[in-house]
Design an enzyme around this catalytic site. Sequence first.
Site, PDB file in Angstrom:
ATOM      1  N   ARG A  38       0.803  -1.223   0.000  1.00 53.20           N
ATOM      2  CA  ARG A  38       0.000   0.000   0.000  1.00 53.20           C
ATOM      3  C   ARG A  38       0.838   1.277   0.000  1.00 53.20           C
ATOM      4  O   ARG A  38       0.361   2.317  -0.424  1.00 53.20           O
ATOM      5  CB  ARG A  38      -0.954  -0.012   1.181  1.00 53.20           C
ATOM      6  N   ASP A 149     -13.910   8.616  11.716  1.00 53.57           N
ATOM      7  CA  ASP A 149     -12.907   7.658  11.234  1.00 53.57           C
ATOM      8  C   ASP A 149     -11.559   8.357  11.176  1.00 53.57           C
ATOM      9  O   ASP A 149     -11.498   9.589  11.162  1.00 53.57           O
ATOM     10  CB  ASP A 149     -13.285   7.128   9.843  1.00 53.57           C
TER      11      ASP A 149
HETATM   12  C1  SAM Z   1     -13.293  -2.460   8.592  1.00 53.64           C
HETATM   13  S1  SAM Z   1     -13.741  -0.780   8.805  1.00 53.64           S
HETATM   14  C2  SAM Z   1     -15.216  -0.937   9.798  1.00 53.64           C
HETATM   15  C3  SAM Z   1     -16.325  -0.029   9.317  1.00 53.64           C
HETATM   16  C4  SAM Z   1     -17.659  -0.184  10.065  1.00 53.64           C
HETATM   17  N1  SAM Z   1     -17.519   0.090  11.474  1.00 53.64           N
HETATM   18  C5  SAM Z   1     -18.214  -1.578   9.865  1.00 53.64           C
HETATM   19  O1  SAM Z   1     -18.184  -2.384  10.800  1.00 53.64           O
HETATM   20  O2  SAM Z   1     -18.688  -1.872   8.763  1.00 53.64           O
HETATM   21  C6  SAM Z   1     -12.512  -0.249   9.986  1.00 53.64           C
HETATM   22  C7  SAM Z   1     -12.323   1.265  10.021  1.00 53.64           C
HETATM   23  O3  SAM Z   1     -11.569   1.610  11.181  1.00 53.64           O
HETATM   24  C8  SAM Z   1     -10.814   2.769  10.888  1.00 53.64           C
HETATM   25  N2  SAM Z   1      -9.748   2.917  11.894  1.00 53.64           N
HETATM   26  C9  SAM Z   1      -8.631   2.158  12.069  1.00 53.64           C
HETATM   27  N3  SAM Z   1      -7.902   2.615  13.099  1.00 53.64           N
HETATM   28  C10 SAM Z   1      -8.572   3.692  13.602  1.00 53.64           C
HETATM   29  C11 SAM Z   1      -8.312   4.605  14.664  1.00 53.64           C
HETATM   30  N4  SAM Z   1      -7.221   4.513  15.435  1.00 53.64           N
HETATM   31  N5  SAM Z   1      -9.206   5.590  14.892  1.00 53.64           N
HETATM   32  C12 SAM Z   1     -10.313   5.713  14.119  1.00 53.64           C
HETATM   33  N6  SAM Z   1     -10.605   4.900  13.085  1.00 53.64           N
HETATM   34  C13 SAM Z   1      -9.743   3.886  12.830  1.00 53.64           C
HETATM   35  C14 SAM Z   1     -10.327   2.510   9.466  1.00 53.64           C
HETATM   36  O4  SAM Z   1      -9.961   3.693   8.809  1.00 53.64           O
HETATM   37  C15 SAM Z   1     -11.545   1.814   8.842  1.00 53.64           C
HETATM   38  O5  SAM Z   1     -12.336   2.717   8.115  1.00 53.64           O
END
Ligand code: SAM
Length: 287
Positions: A38, A149
């Site tokens: 990435r 996010d």
């Molecule tokens: C797999 S998605 C989940 C989306 C949604 N909650 C769902 O369950 O469908 C995980 C998200 O967590 C976010 N993320 C990862 N680390 C994070 C952090 N430290 N603070 C906020 N968001 C974070 C990523 O950018 C990503 O968009």
Amino acid sequence: MSTIPSMTESQFNALAKIIYDRAGIHFPETKKYIVESRLSHRLTELELQDFDQYIAFLTMGPYQSDEFQEMFNRITINETSFFRNEPQLGVFEKQILPELLEARSRTKRLRLWSAACSTGEEPFTLAIIVHRTLGVRLKDWSIEILGTDISERALNIANTGEYSSYAMRTTPELVKSRYFKEQNGIWSVDPEIRSMVNFELHNLKDRLAAKRHGTWDVIFCRNVMIYFDDEMKKRVVGMFGDQIASDGTLFIGHSENIRNVNDRFEPLSHVQGFCYRPIGAASSAAA
Ligand SMILES: C[S@@+](CC[C@H](N)C(=O)[O-])C[C@H]1O[C@@H](n2cnc3c(N)ncnc32)[C@H](O)[C@@H]1O
């Protein structure tokens, strides 16, 4: 055209530590290929020769914070969909929400936080559920739904309210026809639903920013804690404990558990709910 040399183990370790320190995301050695693949393209864009130069650019250059954002836009996994895990959402709609509406019938104020909401499908789903539950009563209520996010790129998509068919793959047909308009394969969220949701950049490591958002009646934090180690999970669960109403409910992802890191919440017994209430909370209806 020059090719980027592959990422060495020590470069990976340095980057993994930077990512963990900043955002709590834990990349084990087995996930090195994700970080490498990435970020390689980013090195080419920046005309850097190798990952040592990238690490220096990231940590020492004048554009540090912009580059951290750029890096999170690229390394986060943003997989999501509307109405993801319907049985769990059924628990929210049929058990938790009615209780809360009853408990808040005097103030008529409800606050929902979708933490780590990716491209917005989750908070829009919550808005649709609240909308169809309240119906004409909606105008009497103050409903706040916030999606946050760490990825600005994901939030930019959320703010358009426009999605491909892939995002709709778990959406019931009735919801599609009632709450979306489709044109040339692009699905637009109904303007009324869009107006119910706000989006904001937020890193779950940032407790202070979470404090500024006040107290939430419902927190959804699904499918992000799988990327965290116990220390980060404990920190995040503690923060949710500080920011949730005493009769509020926390929903987590079905493949996640907070057993080892949680002394703030107790599980609710709803089958497939994956939901928790602050320890010692009075039942919602009685609050
Ligand atoms: C797999 S998605 C989940 C989306 C949604 N909650 C769902 O369950 O469908 C995980 C998200 O967590 C976010 N993320 C990862 N680390 C994070 C952090 N430290 N603070 C906020 N968001 C974070 C990523 O950018 C990503 O968009």
